[in-house]
Design an enzyme around this catalytic site. Structure first.
Site, PDB file in Angstrom:
ATOM      1  N   GLY A   1     -65.696   1.784 -30.483  1.00 46.40           N
ATOM      2  CA  GLY A   1     -66.011   1.804 -31.923  1.00 46.40           C
ATOM      3  C   GLY A   1     -66.364   3.172 -32.465  1.00 46.40           C
ATOM      4  O   GLY A   1     -66.885   3.293 -33.573  1.00 46.40           O
TER       5      GLY A   1
ATOM      6  N   ARG B   1     -60.191 -10.126 -45.386  1.00 45.70           N
ATOM      7  CA  ARG B   1     -59.833 -11.508 -45.054  1.00 45.70           C
ATOM      8  C   ARG B   1     -61.109 -12.319 -44.824  1.00 45.70           C
ATOM      9  O   ARG B   1     -62.006 -11.874 -44.106  1.00 45.70           O
ATOM     10  CB  ARG B   1     -58.965 -11.562 -43.794  1.00 45.70           C
ATOM     11  CG  ARG B   1     -57.515 -11.124 -44.052  1.00 45.70           C
ATOM     12  CD  ARG B   1     -56.651 -11.346 -42.820  1.00 45.70           C
ATOM     13  NE  ARG B   1     -57.169 -10.652 -41.662  1.00 45.70           N
ATOM     14  CZ  ARG B   1     -56.974  -9.356 -41.412  1.00 45.70           C
ATOM     15  NH1 ARG B   1     -56.266  -8.622 -42.276  1.00 45.70           N
ATOM     16  NH2 ARG B   1     -57.472  -8.785 -40.340  1.00 45.70           N
TER      17      ARG B   1
ATOM     18  N   VAL C   1     -69.284  -0.769 -38.961  1.00 39.62           N
ATOM     19  CA  VAL C   1     -70.569  -0.405 -39.579  1.00 39.62           C
ATOM     20  C   VAL C   1     -71.077  -1.548 -40.471  1.00 39.62           C
ATOM     21  O   VAL C   1     -72.253  -1.930 -40.388  1.00 39.62           O
ATOM     22  CB  VAL C   1     -70.443   0.909 -40.394  1.00 39.62           C
ATOM     23  CG1 VAL C   1     -71.789   1.279 -41.013  1.00 39.62           C
ATOM     24  CG2 VAL C   1     -69.923   2.047 -39.514  1.00 39.62           C
TER      25      VAL C   1
ATOM     26  N   GLU D   1     -76.347   9.533 -45.845  1.00 37.32           N
ATOM     27  CA  GLU D   1     -76.768  10.060 -44.531  1.00 37.32           C
ATOM     28  C   GLU D   1     -75.781   9.728 -43.416  1.00 37.32           C
ATOM     29  O   GLU D   1     -75.553  10.531 -42.509  1.00 37.32           O
ATOM     30  CB  GLU D   1     -78.161   9.515 -44.174  1.00 37.32           C
ATOM     31  CG  GLU D   1     -78.743  10.037 -42.890  1.00 37.32           C
ATOM     32  CD  GLU D   1     -78.851  11.562 -42.863  1.00 37.32           C
ATOM     33  OE1 GLU D   1     -78.018  12.167 -42.175  1.00 37.32           O
ATOM     34  OE2 GLU D   1     -79.743  12.135 -43.519  1.00 37.32           O
TER      35      GLU D   1
ATOM     36  N   GLY E   1     -73.496  10.413 -38.032  1.00 38.69           N
ATOM     37  CA  GLY E   1     -73.995   9.046 -37.852  1.00 38.69           C
ATOM     38  C   GLY E   1     -75.492   8.901 -38.028  1.00 38.69           C
ATOM     39  O   GLY E   1     -76.037   9.180 -39.101  1.00 38.69           O
TER      40      GLY E   1
ATOM     41  N   GLU F   1     -62.159   6.644 -35.714  1.00 39.62           N
ATOM     42  CA  GLU F   1     -61.793   6.182 -37.050  1.00 39.62           C
ATOM     43  C   GLU F   1     -60.625   5.201 -36.907  1.00 39.62           C
ATOM     44  O   GLU F   1     -59.929   5.190 -35.881  1.00 39.62           O
ATOM     45  CB  GLU F   1     -61.358   7.368 -37.914  1.00 39.62           C
ATOM     46  CG  GLU F   1     -62.476   8.355 -38.200  1.00 39.62           C
ATOM     47  CD  GLU F   1     -63.622   7.755 -39.007  1.00 39.62           C
ATOM     48  OE1 GLU F   1     -63.395   7.228 -40.093  1.00 39.62           O
ATOM     49  OE2 GLU F   1     -64.753   7.800 -38.523  1.00 39.62           O
TER      50      GLU F   1
ATOM     51  N   LYS G   1     -66.796  16.489 -42.751  1.00 41.76           N
ATOM     52  CA  LYS G   1     -68.235  16.636 -42.501  1.00 41.76           C
ATOM     53  C   LYS G   1     -68.668  18.085 -42.702  1.00 41.76           C
ATOM     54  O   LYS G   1     -69.754  18.353 -43.243  1.00 41.76           O
ATOM     55  CB  LYS G   1     -68.566  16.158 -41.093  1.00 41.76           C
ATOM     56  CG  LYS G   1     -68.388  14.639 -40.937  1.00 41.76           C
ATOM     57  CD  LYS G   1     -68.383  14.230 -39.475  1.00 41.76           C
ATOM     58  CE  LYS G   1     -68.292  12.722 -39.325  1.00 41.76           C
ATOM     59  NZ  LYS G   1     -68.022  12.319 -37.933  1.00 41.76           N
TER      60      LYS G   1
END
Ligand SMILES: NC(=O)c1ccc[n+]([C@@H]2O[C@H](COP(=O)([O-])OP(=O)(O)OC[C@H]3O[C@@H](n4cnc5c(N)ncnc54)[C@H](O)[C@@H]3O)[C@@H](O)[C@H]2O)c1
Ligand SMILES: N[C@@H](CCO)C(=O)O
Ligand code: NA
Length: 446
Positions: free
Chosen positions: A199, A59, A27, A141, A146, A202, A217
């Site tokens: 992607g 990193r 993200v 949000e 998402g 988690e 959620k």
């Protein structure tokens, strides 16, 4: 651009608003790219430029194309404490150090955007109180479903209505897995690997497949919808790891689909409004709007007294869709800052009690392998009757394997308290006439 007469942040009224980005993973990297690519539009929409002050990473020696390497720092604490940081975007995830960083950003006078449902569901009230005290914004949000606008509609658009139910598919990874198991007969492990590569999952996919992500959620949705404080610990949680191909096949026979659902309801019980919050797999009829939500898509159905039934649908995971929600929040809190205002804070005045799962009223699908001989149906029916559970439909199928000498019974109950349904299933499993309880699943949605 209009020059402001006064600047609530102290500096010159046309100076850029400085953004600290915490985390540059799926993200965060999308947010960094959008901030750069859309800089001039964002300036026009906010009224002042948004400028990256720094990006906290674990990193610095990783190649992140399109992002100025000079922005990277491994010292997130120092970044959020900088005097010139107005807005902080937290996309690290997890409880710590995210919580400490958000609290210190707020204490430093910054407004915050976070996508971190785990933290909000565990310790949201502390963050909201800190934001309220400091007079800054805390927007989130991206934390639920998402890209789909669902937090803002609950917090603002529907705040004048009386919400009775929020039911949704809020985890893209598990929807992707169940959908592929349904349509392609794929194995659980193969589809999980695919979801991770895309992607959606988690960092630790346990959060997805064991329902922790959906439970967080659900807690956030229930808290907003019912103006109460609800934490992840209040949520009844079941993951999808126990879903077998037999369950999927049974659902197909019933013209149903298995979906991992988050369900929040508010109902009158013994003269008071109580809420229930749960996440678990369930069969829903193929005619239900949530049944056709495929792939990693999410959808949330909200029912309220005056608006009726609303459905919110779209991409619930992935870097760019999630970044869209983060950017929406970022522009909003930036606009608020330019106006010297803050958006709505926490609304938890109602404090409705959360029901235990045993009290919750649901329907069950049960499939049993039984001895095929006279009187078995009556014995099974008596077990339901003893627990006060009414059977809606029952079907008997002969088993194809002759050596089994048995039959399969498929039953769907009417609504009954979960405790009575559970006790019925336990009693059935103990009957000598029942070889095996093959599948038990809740049935949701009419
Ligand atoms: N990926 C999605 O589809 C999605 C959707 C909605 C919400 N979210 C939420 O967004 C947040 C980020 O998710 P993601 O998918 O980008 O995760 P990610 O694992 O890809 O990225 C997190 C990044 O934070 C970095 N990080 C960890 N500790 C750090 C520290 N102390 N300082 C600086 N950086 C640190 C990690 O190295 C990693 O690069 C999470 O809260 C997640 O729940 C993700
Ligand atoms: N892992 C989550 C990301 C969105 O919160 C999902 O699969 O839906
Ligand atoms: Na959302």
């Amino acid at each position: 651009m209009t020059t402001l007469q006064s600047d609530p942040t102290g500096g010159p009224a046309d100076r850029p608003l400085r953004v600290a980005l915490l985390g540059c993973g799926v993200v965060g990297s999308a947010v960094a790219r959008l901030l750069t690519e859309h800089a001039s539009d964002l300036t026009a929409r906010v009224g002042r430029p948004l400028e990256l002050a720094g990006i906290a990473v674990r990193r610095t020696n990783i190649d992140r194309p399109g992002i100025d390497p000079a922005l990277f720092t491994t010292d997130a604490d120092e970044l959020v404490a900088r005097d010139d940081v107005d807005l902080v975007v937290e996309v690290i995830g997890g409880i710590e150090p995210a919580r400490t960083l958000i609290l210190s950003a707020i204490a430093n006078g910054a407004s915050v955007v976070t996508a971190n449902k785990a933290l909000l569901a565990e310790d949201g009230p502390r963050l909201f109180e800190a934001a309220e005290t400091a007079g800054v914004d805390l927007y989130y949000e991206a934390a639920v479903a998402g890209a789909i606008p669902i937090i803002r509609p609950l917090r603002e658009s529907l705040v004048g209505d009386d919400i009775t139910t929020v039911m949704g598919i809020v985890n893209g990874t598990t929807n992707f897995i169940l959908d592929k198991m349904h349509t392609e007969g794929s194995s659980f492990d193969d589809v999980l690997a695919e979801a991770q590569a895309l992607g959606y999952a988690e960092a630790d996919p346990t959060a997805d497949v064991e329902g922790f992500d959906a439970a967080a959620k659900a807690a956030i949705l229930a808290g907003l919808a019912f103006h109460s404080r609800v934490t992840a610990a209040d949520v009844h949680r079941e993951g999808i790891t126990e879903i077998s191909s037999a369950d999927i096949a049974a659902a197909k026979l019933m013209d149903c689909t298995v979906k991992a659902l988050a369900i929040c309801t508010s109902e009158e019980v013994e003269g008071e409004r109580r809420i229930s919050v749960r996440t678990h797999p369930a069969m829903i009829p193929n005619s239900h709007p949530l049944a056709s939500v495929g792939g990693a898509y999410n959808a949330v159905v909200v029912e309220s007294t005056n608006a009726g039934r609303l459905m919110f649908y779209g991409p619930g995971a992935g870097g760019d869709p999630t970044a869209s929600a983060v950017m929406g929040d970022l522009v909003t809190i930036a606009r608020n800052r330019v106006r010297g205002a803050a958006g709505p804070g926490e609304s938890a005045y109602a404090q409705r009690p959360v029901m235990g799962m045993g009290e919750v009223v649901t329907r069950y699908f049960i499939s049993l392998e039984v001895i095929d001989q006279p009187g078995v149906l009556a014995t099974v029916a008596a077990s339901f009757a003893e627990h006060g559970v009414s059977v809606q439909t029952m079907r008997q199928e002969a088993l194809h394997r002759a050596e089994d000498g048995g039959a399969r019974l498929v039953l769907v109950t009417h609504s009954a308290p979960e405790s009575a349904l559970g006790a019925t299933v336990d009693a059935l499993a103990n009957l000598s006439e029942v070889h095996e309880v093959l599948s038990v699943m809740r049935v949701e949605g009419e």
